[in-house]
Design an enzyme around this catalytic site. Structure first.
Site, PDB file in Angstrom:
ATOM      1  N   GLU A 128     -24.909  -2.074 -30.022  1.00  0.00           N
ATOM      2  CA  GLU A 128     -24.932  -2.980 -31.159  1.00  0.00           C
ATOM      3  C   GLU A 128     -25.710  -4.260 -30.849  1.00  0.00           C
ATOM      4  O   GLU A 128     -26.237  -4.908 -31.742  1.00  0.00           O
ATOM      5  CB  GLU A 128     -23.485  -3.321 -31.565  1.00  0.00           C
ATOM      6  CG  GLU A 128     -23.286  -3.404 -33.060  1.00  0.00           C
ATOM      7  CD  GLU A 128     -21.830  -3.455 -33.463  1.00  0.00           C
ATOM      8  OE1 GLU A 128     -21.424  -2.624 -34.288  1.00  0.00           O
ATOM      9  OE2 GLU A 128     -21.084  -4.319 -32.964  1.00  0.00           O
TER      10      GLU A 128
ATOM     11  N   HIS B  84     -20.942  19.673 -15.488  1.00  0.00           N
ATOM     12  CA  HIS B  84     -20.842  21.092 -15.854  1.00  0.00           C
ATOM     13  C   HIS B  84     -21.232  21.323 -17.312  1.00  0.00           C
ATOM     14  O   HIS B  84     -21.076  22.421 -17.821  1.00  0.00           O
ATOM     15  CB  HIS B  84     -19.410  21.593 -15.595  1.00  0.00           C
ATOM     16  CG  HIS B  84     -19.033  21.534 -14.149  1.00  0.00           C
ATOM     17  ND1 HIS B  84     -18.994  22.640 -13.325  1.00  0.00           N
ATOM     18  CD2 HIS B  84     -18.713  20.477 -13.362  1.00  0.00           C
ATOM     19  CE1 HIS B  84     -18.647  22.275 -12.112  1.00  0.00           C
ATOM     20  NE2 HIS B  84     -18.473  20.957 -12.101  1.00  0.00           N
TER      21      HIS B  84
ATOM     22  N   LYS C 218     -22.144   0.750 -44.827  1.00  0.00           N
ATOM     23  CA  LYS C 218     -20.969   0.204 -45.525  1.00  0.00           C
ATOM     24  C   LYS C 218     -21.276   0.029 -47.003  1.00  0.00           C
ATOM     25  O   LYS C 218     -20.444   0.340 -47.859  1.00  0.00           O
ATOM     26  CB  LYS C 218     -20.561  -1.149 -44.929  1.00  0.00           C
ATOM     27  CG  LYS C 218     -19.911  -1.038 -43.569  1.00  0.00           C
ATOM     28  CD  LYS C 218     -19.382  -2.386 -43.135  1.00  0.00           C
ATOM     29  CE  LYS C 218     -18.995  -2.361 -41.680  1.00  0.00           C
ATOM     30  NZ  LYS C 218     -18.765  -3.695 -41.131  1.00  0.00           N
TER      31      LYS C 218
HETATM   32  O1  PA5 Z   1     -18.797  -5.992 -32.649  1.00  0.00           O
HETATM   33  C1  PA5 Z   1     -18.587  -6.082 -33.834  1.00  0.00           C
HETATM   34  O2  PA5 Z   1     -18.870  -7.101 -34.482  1.00  0.00           O
HETATM   35  C2  PA5 Z   1     -17.932  -4.959 -34.588  1.00  0.00           C
HETATM   36  O3  PA5 Z   1     -17.775  -3.827 -33.817  1.00  0.00           O
HETATM   37  C3  PA5 Z   1     -16.573  -5.391 -35.092  1.00  0.00           C
HETATM   38  O4  PA5 Z   1     -15.776  -5.780 -34.018  1.00  0.00           O
HETATM   39  C4  PA5 Z   1     -15.895  -4.274 -35.867  1.00  0.00           C
HETATM   40  O5  PA5 Z   1     -16.718  -3.864 -36.925  1.00  0.00           O
HETATM   41  C5  PA5 Z   1     -14.561  -4.747 -36.418  1.00  0.00           C
HETATM   42  O6  PA5 Z   1     -14.735  -5.899 -37.173  1.00  0.00           O
HETATM   43  P1  PA5 Z   1     -13.536  -6.808 -37.579  1.00  0.00           P
HETATM   44  O7  PA5 Z   1     -12.948  -7.402 -36.351  1.00  0.00           O
HETATM   45  O8  PA5 Z   1     -14.113  -7.840 -38.474  1.00  0.00           O
HETATM   46  O9  PA5 Z   1     -12.533  -5.926 -38.293  1.00  0.00           O
END
Ligand code: PA5
Length: 438
Positions: free
Chosen positions: A284, A305, A419
């Site tokens: 990310e 494996h 989303k």
């Molecule tokens: O790293 C990130 O920003 C995301 O993975 C969020 O942690 C994840 O989408 C969860 O978001 P939130 O804490 O707002 O529910």
């Protein structure tokens, strides 16, 4: 630090002068991080969490978990992505090292929309004394919100309004959001994730620390380890000293040479969720603007494996990073047997750690020979202190790799696309005016 970095099996493809040629840029980028002058500088709160988290917050987490632990034998951690993986990584890495005497069983929810998973979880919780922690910085994440609704209703039926209130904790962003409002309305206790810390960098905030503490881990030891790493890795950007930046430099150069996939492989099963946490952190943070190493994970020796053939002889577009720990908490040796019918006589008296280490060395050499350069990160021991160091080490390394690649490692604009489609398909009111997907 208790983490050593080994680059022996990458020297053939990346030369020392190539690494040194990055030094000046790394110095400059290090200053940009430290002085908050680079891209994404509003989200650099993670850099000084170990040194700047007030002791009073750790006290409050510890006293709340003491109180919660007295009430429950099952603790459900509700969250996804960065609001889930850090806690799960620490809890599974340290599971048999924890003070489990009073620790409840730990369950996770909201990290999937699988109906059967949640139905089975609710059924399992029927006969248990339950406490819940919702973790969502934005307060709007669908998976966590759905699981939290299911569990809140379950809790109210089981304990009544007042009983449920004592057993639910909400960890969210400090700004006004749905979960913040809900917590206030229902009277739930709350912890806050600092505004300047993004989800995947939040393991050392209340988002990670409270559930980790609930599992019996000494969070002060975890933070002390992270502090050791913070001090060492912020002091100097010199590549002969800063191993996180050296690892970042290798990753950056390997990517430039067409090694676009990093396979993070562990030989110890306690790392299973640390790999998952790292995968999110790297993916990310770095995968944007048409760039970014594709982070993938492997659990060796089992995946030798399955993926072993692909690694040894498939497309030469990957490098490996081995994540290792010097010794296990428990020693198992191959016992003597009266007959050698299973052909294992040559291993008698040898420990599983010894044999596993030979499997690592054998694979690292074979893969290197086969055109897969590999690096290794080796922890001294399986402890909270070492894990705190590792969390911080990876955060620094990923931040630096992102900066070297010219991307903002602290945003995630790409995750909004799916989303939007999903919310359109679900007719979410604020999204129904968007593009319609059939
Ligand atoms: O790293 C990130 O920003 C995301 O993975 C969020 O942690 C994840 O989408 C969860 O978001 P939130 O804490 O707002 O529910």
């Amino acid at each position: 630090m208790d983490i050593s970095f080994n680059n022996d099996n990458a020297r053939k493809i990346i030369s020392t002068p190539e690494i040194s040629s990055l030094q000046e840029n790394i110095d400059h980028l290090h200053t940009a991080l430290e002085e908050k002058t680079g891209v994404g500088s509003d989200y650099l709160g993670w850099m000084h969490l170990p040194s700047q988290t007030p002791s009073s917050l750790l006290d409050s987490i510890c006293s709340t978990q003491d109180e919660m632990r007295e009430q429950c034998d099952a603790f459900v951690c509700v969250g996804i992505g960065g609001s889930y993986l850090g806690a799960r990584a620490a809890i599974s890495f340290l599971s048999s090292a924890n003070n489990k005497e009073y620790a409840p069983e730990i369950y996770f929810a909201g990290n999937t929309m699988c109906s059967d998973y949640h139905a089975e979880l609710l059924q399992t919780l029927e006969d248990k004394e339950v406490c819940i922690n919702l973790i969502s910085k934005s307060g709007t994440t669908l998976e966590s919100a759905i699981a939290f609704r299911l569990l809140r209703i379950f809790m109210k039926k089981k304990y009544g309004e007042e009983g449920a209130r004592r057993r639910i904790i909400v960890t969210t962003g400090p700004q006004k959001n749905i979960m913040n409002d809900l917590a206030k309305e229902e009277g739930y206790r709350s912890f806050y994730i600092p505004e300047d810390v993004g989800g995947r960098f939040s393991v050392l905030t209340s988002a990670g620390l409270f559930p980790i503490a609930m599992a019996g881990v000494n969070i002060r030891e975890l933070m002390d380890g992270a502090l050791m790493a913070e001090r060492e890795l912020s002091r100097s950007s010199d590549l002969s000293f800063n191993s996180a930046y050296l690892y970042a430099a290798y990753r950056y150069l390997l990517f430039q040479k067409g090694k676009t996939i990093e396979l993070m492989a562990a030989f110890h099963s306690s790392f299973d969720y640390v790999l998952e946490w790292w995968k999110q952190l790297a993916g990310e943070s770095e995968g944007k603007g048409g760039k970014g190493i594709f982070p993938s994970t492997a659990h060796y020796t089992t995946d030798l494996h399955s993926l072993g053939q692909r690694v040894q002889e498939g497309t030469r577009n990957l490098f490996e990073t081995f994540l290792l720990v010097k010794k296990s908490l428990k020693v198992i040796e191959i016992e003597r047997s009266d007959s050698d019918i299973d052909g294992l006589g040559y291993l008698e008296g040898k420990s599983l750690d010894f044999i596993n280490d030979k499997a690592y060395k054998g694979s690292a050499a074979a893969h290197h020979e086969g055109g897969v350069p590999n690096l290794a990160l080796i922890l001294k021991e399986r402890s909270a202190h070492n894990l705190g160091q590792l969390f911080y080490f990876f955060e620094r390394a990923v931040a630096m790799t992102g900066y070297l690649s010219g991307v903002n490692p602290f945003n995630q604009p790409g995750v909004e696309s799916y989303k939007n489609n999903m919310f359109n398909l679900l007719n979410k009111p604020s999204h129904t005016k968007g593009r319609q997907i059939k």
